[in-house]
Scaffold this active site. Structure first.
Site, mmCIF file in Angstrom:
data_model
loop_
_atom_site.group_PDB
_atom_site.id
_atom_site.type_symbol
_atom_site.label_atom_id
_atom_site.label_comp_id
_atom_site.label_asym_id
_atom_site.label_seq_id
_atom_site.Cartn_x
_atom_site.Cartn_y
_atom_site.Cartn_z
ATOM 1 N N TYR A 132 0.842 -1.194 0.000
ATOM 2 C CA TYR A 132 0.000 0.000 0.000
ATOM 3 C C TYR A 132 0.880 1.248 0.000
ATOM 4 C CZ TYR A 132 -3.858 3.098 0.686
ATOM 5 O OH TYR A 132 -4.794 4.080 0.482
ATOM 6 N N GLN A 193 -10.893 0.125 0.427
ATOM 7 C CA GLN A 193 -11.284 -0.740 -0.691
ATOM 8 C C GLN A 193 -10.068 -1.428 -1.313
ATOM 9 O OE1 GLN A 193 -11.824 2.486 -0.402
ATOM 10 N NE2 GLN A 193 -11.331 3.650 -2.279
ATOM 11 N N ASN A 216 -3.656 5.983 5.771
ATOM 12 C CA ASN A 216 -4.414 6.830 6.706
ATOM 13 C C ASN A 216 -5.230 5.961 7.662
ATOM 14 O OD1 ASN A 216 -6.684 5.924 5.336
ATOM 15 N ND2 ASN A 216 -6.922 7.780 4.120
ATOM 16 N N SER A 239 5.466 9.134 14.005
ATOM 17 C CA SER A 239 6.916 8.955 13.955
ATOM 18 C C SER A 239 7.591 9.683 15.127
ATOM 19 C CB SER A 239 7.427 9.494 12.610
ATOM 20 O OG SER A 239 8.728 9.035 12.379
ATOM 21 N N GLN A 261 11.925 15.388 12.196
ATOM 22 C CA GLN A 261 10.880 14.489 12.682
ATOM 23 C C GLN A 261 9.550 15.214 12.745
ATOM 24 O OE1 GLN A 261 9.725 11.127 13.030
ATOM 25 N NE2 GLN A 261 11.918 11.251 13.228
ATOM 26 N N HIS A 264 6.944 15.768 9.758
ATOM 27 C CA HIS A 264 6.095 14.702 9.204
ATOM 28 C C HIS A 264 4.618 15.016 9.397
ATOM 29 C CE1 HIS A 264 8.564 11.560 7.564
ATOM 30 N NE2 HIS A 264 9.399 11.651 8.579
ATOM 31 N N GLU A 329 11.438 5.010 18.155
ATOM 32 C CA GLU A 329 11.570 4.539 16.776
ATOM 33 C C GLU A 329 12.979 4.872 16.262
ATOM 34 O OE1 GLU A 329 9.135 6.737 14.097
ATOM 35 O OE2 GLU A 329 9.265 5.249 12.484
ATOM 36 N N HIS A 330 13.382 6.143 16.385
ATOM 37 C CA HIS A 330 14.716 6.582 15.971
ATOM 38 C C HIS A 330 15.446 7.118 17.197
ATOM 39 C CE1 HIS A 330 12.022 7.427 12.472
ATOM 40 N NE2 HIS A 330 12.976 6.816 11.812
ATOM 41 N N ASP A 363 16.645 7.454 6.614
ATOM 42 C CA ASP A 363 15.320 7.498 5.988
ATOM 43 C C ASP A 363 15.394 7.178 4.496
ATOM 44 O OD1 ASP A 363 14.128 8.229 8.345
ATOM 45 O OD2 ASP A 363 14.122 10.365 7.903
ATOM 46 N N GLU A 417 -1.946 -35.842 29.567
ATOM 47 C CA GLU A 417 -2.836 -34.754 29.144
ATOM 48 C C GLU A 417 -4.238 -35.267 28.799
ATOM 49 O OE1 GLU A 417 -0.890 -32.557 25.983
ATOM 50 O OE2 GLU A 417 0.572 -31.675 27.362
ATOM 51 N N HIS A 422 -3.753 -39.270 20.726
ATOM 52 C CA HIS A 422 -2.358 -38.885 20.545
ATOM 53 C C HIS A 422 -1.457 -40.039 20.988
ATOM 54 C CE1 HIS A 422 -3.891 -34.795 20.086
ATOM 55 N NE2 HIS A 422 -2.675 -34.322 19.912
#
Lengths: 431, 431
Positions: A132, A193, A216, A239, A261, A264, A329-330, A363, A417, A422
């Site tokens: 995506y 969709q 999104n 981020s 940062q 973004h 994250e960073h 990046d 068990e 088994h």
């Protein structure tokens, strides 16, 4: 602009920090309902629903799925349309990312025991993956590189990209990145969709095994819902960057790294931990001076104001302990002796070591992936990698002698068990 | 009893197969609401809520969390209380599982480029993991081995087990397995309240980084909800076995292997693909003869009737193609030349190769993990392993020379994406 100052020595600091980090994601009821409808419609009617939503949401006057697939010639043309400089930069980035990721491929292995029993693990690529790519403002060619290359290095046979083109507007850099990375098919569809079409398959679009890539709130919610039917990568939060400084760096560099940062989006989080109170003030002054020069200054200012902080810490040991709590994250180690501090960090998506290692290089083109765990999930998850596009199958080949030895153990445990079938299936193989 | 016969040559076979495989999981509204309340209560009041739910659901007369933690001495006592035979079987199984999983540990790596830039991947264990073990009928010591051992091999520092003890009834085999595998703490709590306590932490129970282990619908839904706050393993569907036979095996063995899957619960799925119509009838006769002898015959009969099938296929190639469509959790290759067919299988959790390789050996003691992807998710996921308890961090250490080269590439790409602060943070490092 004012950016929050905090002091790790103050009582209540940890509570204040936790409040700063707190972020409740999750979709609202309106998004949930819309996604429910879209998933059901695409699952039931396939292409027809995808076309109808694309006409409505992306204002494309199309009547068949064929009109929503881009031919390879168009991808190549997009690549050809770039400036030489851009084309070479994309290629250089792709090459570096590919070289790094080639080190991540796992190999099948097996071993044979004395009695002839062979055990192992077979590693195979996923058959088909959906990628995506968002349309509009967040349509990044670098994301195409970072998602497509590990899939191709893993050996995924068919990589299908979806990217919405609202109003018909295409991003040539994104299409060029698809050409460079060898994406197999591209459809100009998006939203829930597109996720539904990839997850369930339609008359035209084959079902994939995993869906990766950012999107999104509708896309994120759709991915969450189809998880299980297909695999998904992580559902990313805002981020984040955490910079640890001993005051040895250039305050302008640190300020700009925080901006990078923050630009973004308004929810992005930029935090500085620094042992040097004077340096913190110098960074604050750099922020004041540099902010007005930034095209995205409004986003940066809002992000820094609401979610940023300059934090005075007592020691680098304390800074590392806080970093492990944040699991950023960073993480930039903006330190004189940065290398020696790497082992103090247990939780981070990526560690940028030393003053030259600015996040922007990671990046785009350093080589490692820029898809990284957010919102403290570096405690338990990893950067996107080749391993996300390979899977393992256990191989269990028991010899006759092995079945005698193992059958006795299995029988005892199975009876313990209460699983008698088994036990008997093992006992039947005993001589 | 009647078990469904199908023929892969019939028109409509694939649709019939898909209908047989279809299974809609997911919790109902009542469970959803209950889990919402429980998660909120534990998140808000911690220990008090856990104690209250445990009093109510498990009928335990306790007033403090200390009463809900089992001391190590009790785990050791449980191990001591077993028969020598059971204790040795557990130890043998644990040793074999450990040896296999030791081959899965990933190592950190890095490489240095000519200009001094160093790139790599640092592999670290998770700090703290929660292991859910069901109470009652599905309380399996083998699950403790299969979940705890890879975590310990990965180097997880603290492994916290939760196991409900409704009415105070404890399973000594489960506690013994905890002792053998080195589980660090054990709490006798269960349900969504135990998942919440692990995910959010309470006054007594520290927050974990990941929760693994099977559970009922409440536990599964709670895990799904806390995903993101902590990592989770897969949410498992009903257990499945697919047996591919060329008619060379013993029909009693095949029948009992189908029973072994079916005895788990009524939703379990047991399917035979066979090229030999006579052998299929022989297996059906074995099922008729053996079923009345099984203590769990009612569960087996319901499972086989509703979700089982004996399918006649034209060829082993066709059988493998169907297997790849099903992507079964367990696949037995009950074939004369089983080894040569392994490479025809792209999607399966575990492949049992040859007549001696019965699934029950893999469930208990062969070595590979018995936690395997269900419901076609072997298309994109793997057996539980050491890799589920390790995570990776990218290491990016750019030299001054590297920053010059990479900075130019990053700058071009960042401007192309309209991210000027990214570009300038790279450009500031250019000489």
């Amino acid at each position: 602009m004012t950016i929050r100052r905090m002091n790790a020595r103050e009582p209540g600091f940890l509570a204040e920090l936790d409040a700063l980090l707190a972020f409740e994601g999750g979709a609202d009821a309106r998004i949930n309902d819309a996604v429910t409808d879209i998933l059901a419609a695409v699952r039931t009617t396939g292409d027809a629903a995808v076309i109808e939503y694309t006409r409505r949401f992306d204002r494309l006057d199309v009547s068949g799925m064929a009109q929503l697939e881009l031919p390879h010639s168009e991808l190549r043309a997009a690549l050809g349309s770039l400036s030489v400089e851009q084309r070479e930069a994309l290629r250089e980035a792709a090459d570096r990312v590919r070289r790094y990721h080639e080190r991540q491929t796992a190999e099948s292995w097996s071993y044979t025991e004395e009695d002839g029993t062979r055990l192992g693990q077979k590693v195979t690529p996923l058959d088909r993956v959906g990628l995506y790519v968002p349309g509009g403002r967040a349509s990044y060619p670098s994301s195409v590189l970072m998602n497509a290359i590990p899939a191709k290095v893993a050996g995924v046979k068919e990589l299908i990209m979806v990217v919405p083109t609202p109003g018909g507007e295409k991003n040539p850099l994104v299409l060029a990145a698809a050409a460079i990375t060898g994406v197999d098919r591209v459809f100009t569809i998006g939203g829930a969709q597109a996720v539904a079409a990839l997850a369930y398959g339609t008359q035209t679009l084959p079902q994939v095994d995993k869906i990766v890539g950012p999107g999104n709130a509708y896309v994120a919610e759709a991915k969450r819902r189809v998880f299980g039917t297909v695999g998904i990568d992580m559902v990313a939060g805002p981020s984040e960057v955490l910079i640890i400084s001993d005051g040895s760096g250039n305050p302008d560099w640190v300020a700009m790294d925080l901006f990078a940062q923050a630009e973004h989006d308004e929810l992005a989080q930029s935090i500085l931990l620094c042992t040097d109170a004077d340096f913190i003030e110098a960074v604050a002054a750099s922020i004041e001076r540099l902010l007005p020069t930034m095209p995205r200054r409004d986003t940066i200012a809002t992000s820094l104001k609401n979610r940023g902080a300059l934090i005075h810490v007592e020691s680098l040991e304390q800074a590392c302990a806080i970093a492990n709590r944040i699991a950023p994250e960073h993480l930039e180690l903006s330190l004189e002796d940065a290398g020696q501090w790497v082992d103090h960090i247990r939780h981070a998506g990526a560690i940028f070591v030393g003053h030259w290692s600015v996040e922007a290089l990671g990046d785009y083109c350093a080589g490692p992936n820029h898809v990284l765990p957010t919102m403290r999930s570096a405690r338990f998850s990893s950067p996107l990698g080749v391993y996300d596009f390979q899977k393992r199958t256990s191989i269990i080949e028991i010899s006759e002698a092995g079945a005698q030895k193992l059958g006795r153990v299995a029988s005892i445990l199975a009876h313990g068990e209460g699983l008698q079938a088994h036990a008997r299936s093992a006992e039947m193989r005993l001589k």
